[in-house]
Design a protein around this motif. Structure first.
Motif, PDB file in Angstrom:
ATOM      1  N   UNK A 199      75.554  19.691   4.247  1.00  0.00           N
ATOM      2  CA  UNK A 199      74.492  19.746   3.231  1.00  0.00           C
ATOM      3  C   UNK A 199      74.994  19.334   1.847  1.00  0.00           C
ATOM      4  N   UNK A 200      76.237  18.854   1.779  1.00  0.00           N
ATOM      5  CA  UNK A 200      76.838  18.490   0.493  1.00  0.00           C
ATOM      6  C   UNK A 200      76.168  17.289  -0.156  1.00  0.00           C
ATOM      7  N   UNK A 201      75.348  16.590   0.602  1.00  0.00           N
ATOM      8  CA  UNK A 201      74.683  15.409   0.058  1.00  0.00           C
ATOM      9  C   UNK A 201      73.249  15.631  -0.353  1.00  0.00           C
ATOM     10  N   UNK A 202      72.769  16.872  -0.330  1.00  0.00           N
ATOM     11  CA  UNK A 202      71.377  17.140  -0.733  1.00  0.00           C
ATOM     12  C   UNK A 202      71.294  17.189  -2.254  1.00  0.00           C
ATOM     13  N   UNK A 203      71.571  16.039  -2.853  1.00  0.00           N
ATOM     14  CA  UNK A 203      71.712  15.963  -4.303  1.00  0.00           C
ATOM     15  C   UNK A 203      71.048  14.699  -4.855  1.00  0.00           C
ATOM     16  N   UNK A 204      70.579  14.803  -6.105  1.00  0.00           N
ATOM     17  CA  UNK A 204      70.046  13.651  -6.828  1.00  0.00           C
ATOM     18  C   UNK A 204      69.990  14.017  -8.319  1.00  0.00           C
ATOM     19  N   UNK A 205      69.642  13.062  -9.181  1.00  0.00           N
ATOM     20  CA  UNK A 205      69.560  13.361 -10.616  1.00  0.00           C
ATOM     21  C   UNK A 205      68.193  13.852 -11.079  1.00  0.00           C
ATOM     22  N   UNK A 206      67.331  14.292 -10.173  1.00  0.00           N
ATOM     23  CA  UNK A 206      65.939  14.586 -10.539  1.00  0.00           C
ATOM     24  C   UNK A 206      65.801  15.713 -11.570  1.00  0.00           C
ATOM     25  N   UNK A 207      66.754  16.644 -11.629  1.00  0.00           N
ATOM     26  CA  UNK A 207      66.656  17.747 -12.590  1.00  0.00           C
ATOM     27  C   UNK A 207      66.996  17.337 -14.018  1.00  0.00           C
ATOM     28  N   UNK A 208      67.545  16.149 -14.186  1.00  0.00           N
ATOM     29  CA  UNK A 208      67.821  15.595 -15.519  1.00  0.00           C
ATOM     30  C   UNK A 208      66.572  14.843 -15.957  1.00  0.00           C
ATOM     31  N   UNK A 226      79.913  16.317  -7.213  1.00  0.00           N
ATOM     32  CA  UNK A 226      78.633  15.605  -7.147  1.00  0.00           C
ATOM     33  C   UNK A 226      78.023  15.433  -8.535  1.00  0.00           C
ATOM     34  N   UNK A 227      78.039  16.507  -9.353  1.00  0.00           N
ATOM     35  CA  UNK A 227      77.425  16.428 -10.674  1.00  0.00           C
ATOM     36  C   UNK A 227      78.172  15.471 -11.606  1.00  0.00           C
ATOM     37  N   UNK A 228      79.475  15.304 -11.373  1.00  0.00           N
ATOM     38  CA  UNK A 228      80.264  14.381 -12.185  1.00  0.00           C
ATOM     39  C   UNK A 228      80.025  12.932 -11.836  1.00  0.00           C
ATOM     40  N   UNK A 229      79.402  12.685 -10.710  1.00  0.00           N
ATOM     41  CA  UNK A 229      79.062  11.336 -10.274  1.00  0.00           C
ATOM     42  C   UNK A 229      77.589  11.034 -10.504  1.00  0.00           C
ATOM     43  N   UNK A 230      76.729  11.966 -10.122  1.00  0.00           N
ATOM     44  CA  UNK A 230      75.280  11.758 -10.139  1.00  0.00           C
ATOM     45  C   UNK A 230      74.706  11.666 -11.547  1.00  0.00           C
ATOM     46  N   UNK A 231      75.043  12.619 -12.404  1.00  0.00           N
ATOM     47  CA  UNK A 231      74.448  12.660 -13.733  1.00  0.00           C
ATOM     48  C   UNK A 231      74.827  11.457 -14.594  1.00  0.00           C
TER      49      UNK A 231
END
Length: 555
Positions: free
Chosen positions: A138-147, A173-178
């Motif tokens: 589940x480590x990939x359930x990420x995106x920048x939508x909250x920004x 993840x946050x260091x890459x996505x944001x």
């Protein structure tokens, strides 16, 4: 006297006549503009997680000529760059560097925050509408939508009608996505459960072949096999404390927090541990070079952008502290990695063809045990004990059970429904909670987030709290500790305050259109995106509150 006046009159007459003649004979010359706007082939942003500003100089004499020294000597350094908000956390820092904004505007108020509607903490990059790409976790359930604002990387994509490529890379993840933004071509982060670099369906449905092949190598195992010994003889680490300190954290399987660290224990079964070694930075920059090669970054007609974050420095810093041999060795090894990275950029993109900048998402406090040992102010604060005490008092006085829903990011979220049901006075209850917080010796101040203009405190601190306050996501009360004090625990350190050890960060540009130099004028983290926008001749991000570093842009 009359001769002087006469002479002045003659000169004035001659001057006016000359001007008049010039106006009559002057020809209009059209200013020639270039056929296209000049931009670098590639922009590379490097955020070093938990890099205090003083690390640029603390180990300067031990750095190689091609790493940090090259950056300092060939680049332009804004020496007094600060984070303008609090709390100073990883997600906030990465988002603010790339949005040119603050948590109050971009919405990233912490690594996570409490959501009263969901009655749970929300992670900064969580997104259950997407799927993991590259592993079965589940480590990939990420995106920048909250920004909720754009980034400078988004604006570059928009400015070139999406012809520019943007890629983000980080262990976190946050260091890459944001940093990569909403419209990035890709963002890759490390899955500690599998030892693979992954992404999410926000970016793609399948990993590129080059990354699938790279994952098969399981590079972490090769570094685990080396163990972690100091790069140089341990007695030469004179800028650090002794190796064996009780206030340093021990790694899993270790008896003492000392060199050499036995990484062979983790081969093939604990890939997460690479993050807490300098090798985590090595594999990050290794992947960055591979991405440049495989995706032909900097080879097209439009400027590309590679956003990299080195996170191992943060894991090491948290565990051992800024004055540890582990921290010094991590930066000396990162210096070597940085030299190799610069050499690669020179050969692949061409010296002068790329724009590079380095900054940090936050700094770090010294370990409280170290502070106490050296008779410096500092200590630890039990937030849970303080919250329990407040809840008990509020129940006794206002008949409200569990009046505090949550406490996170130095913010207290009150249980509005419980307060209403008990018909308690919200303002009076909040004031009691604030007064009890102030009674703790470790607390410098506690304030009402809904009435910041009316609170008495230094304007700099008030502004930092205001910039960190988001009306939709923040709590009711904010408290900050005395200098040198951090949360509870027996080892290691952390960050999050407005104090300079947490908020003073490096900000250095090098390469395309950058002349060597320094400025001691105060600048802010939010100025980085504004400066990039000015240099690239593109729009600032949608929530940008920063200003260009004109000492650099006007060179």
């Amino acid at each position: 006297m009359r001769r002087t006046i006469l002479l002045f009159s003659v000169l004035a007459l001659m001057s006016s006549t000359s001007i008049a003649q010039t106006k009559k004979t002057k020809t209009v010359v059209k200013k020639e503009f270039p056929a296209s706007i000049s931009r670098p082939k590639l922009v590379v942003g490097l955020v070093i997680d938990q890099m205090r500003w003083d690390y640029l100089y603390r180990y300067y004499s031990r750095y190689s000529n091609g790493g940090f020294k090259r950056l300092i000597n060939e680049g332009f350094s804004a020496e007094n760059t600060f984070i303008p908000y609090t709390p100073t956390y990883t997600a906030c820092g990465h988002a603010s560097i790339y949005t040119g904004s603050v948590p109050a505007v971009n919405g990233i108020i912490g690594n996570d925050w409490f959501d009263p509607k969901l009655n749970r903490n929300v992670y900064c990059a969580e997104d259950t509408s997407v799927s993991t790409v590259g592993s079965n976790t589940r480590a990939g359930l990420m995106s920048p939508k909250n920004m909720v604002t754009t980034t400078i990387t988004d604006e570059l994509r928009l400015a070139t009608n999406f012809q520019s490529k943007v890629i983000g890379i980080s262990l976190k993840d946050r260091g890459s996505i944001l940093p990569a933004g909403h419209t990035a071509n890709a963002a890759y982060w490390y899955d500690g459960q599998t030892g693979d670099w992954i992404t999410s369906t926000h970016y793609m449905k399948k990993l590129p072949i080059w990354l699938e092949d790279y994952n098969k190598i399981k590079l972490a195992n090769k570094f685990f096999d080396k163990n972690w010994s100091t790069l140089y003889p341990i007695e030469t680490y004179t800028q650090s404390d002794a190796d064996n300190k009780i206030y340093e954290g021990k790694a899993r399987g270790e008896q003492t927090p000392t060199f050499p660290h036995p990484l062979k224990l983790y081969i093939g079964k604990n890939y997460e541990m690479i993050k807490s070694t300098p090798y985590g930075n090595t594999i990050t920059l290794d992947l960055a070079k591979l991405a440049i090669l495989s995706e032909d970054l900097g080879q097209g007609k439009s400027t590309d952008f590679l956003a990299v974050s080195c996170s191992a420095t943060d894991y090491v810093g948290h565990q051992y502290g800024p004055n540890s041999i582990e921290a010094e060795d991590t930066y000396l090894r990162l210096d070597k990695d940085l030299e190799e990275f610069f050499n690669y950029l020179d050969s692949k993109i061409g010296k002068g063809n790329y724009l590079f900048f380095l900054s940090a998402d936050h700094g770090a406090a010294h370990v409280p045990g170290f502070m106490e040992e050296n008779k410096l102010p500092g200590g630890r604060f039990s937030e849970s004990a303080a919250i329990k005490k407040i809840n008990t008092a509020l129940e006794e006085q206002f008949k409200v059970k569990k009046a505090i829903l949550a406490s996170t990011n130095n913010q207290i979220y009150l249980n509005h429904k419980a307060i209403e049901d008990a018909k308690a006075n919200y303002d009076a209850l909040k004031r009691v909670a604030i007064d009890i917080l102030k009674q703790n010796d470790e607390v410098m101040n506690a304030v009402d987030l809904n009435n910041l203009p009316g609170e008495t405190m230094p304007e700099q601190i008030k502004k930092a709290i205001t910039y960190g306050y988001n009306a939709q996501r923040s709590g009711d009360i904010y408290f900050y500790l005395k200098s040198g004090y951090i949360g509870s625990g027996s080892t290691g350190t952390t960050h999050g305050s407005w104090y300079p050890y947490d908020s003073h960060i490096p900000c250095v540009f090098m390469g395309w259109n950058v002349k060597p130099g320094k400025t001691n004028k105060t600048h802010y983290m939010t100025d980085i995106a504004a400066t990039l926008a000015a240099m690239l001749h593109i729009q600032m991000p949608s929530g940008c509150v920063g200003e260009p570093i004109t000492e650099l842009t006007h060179q």
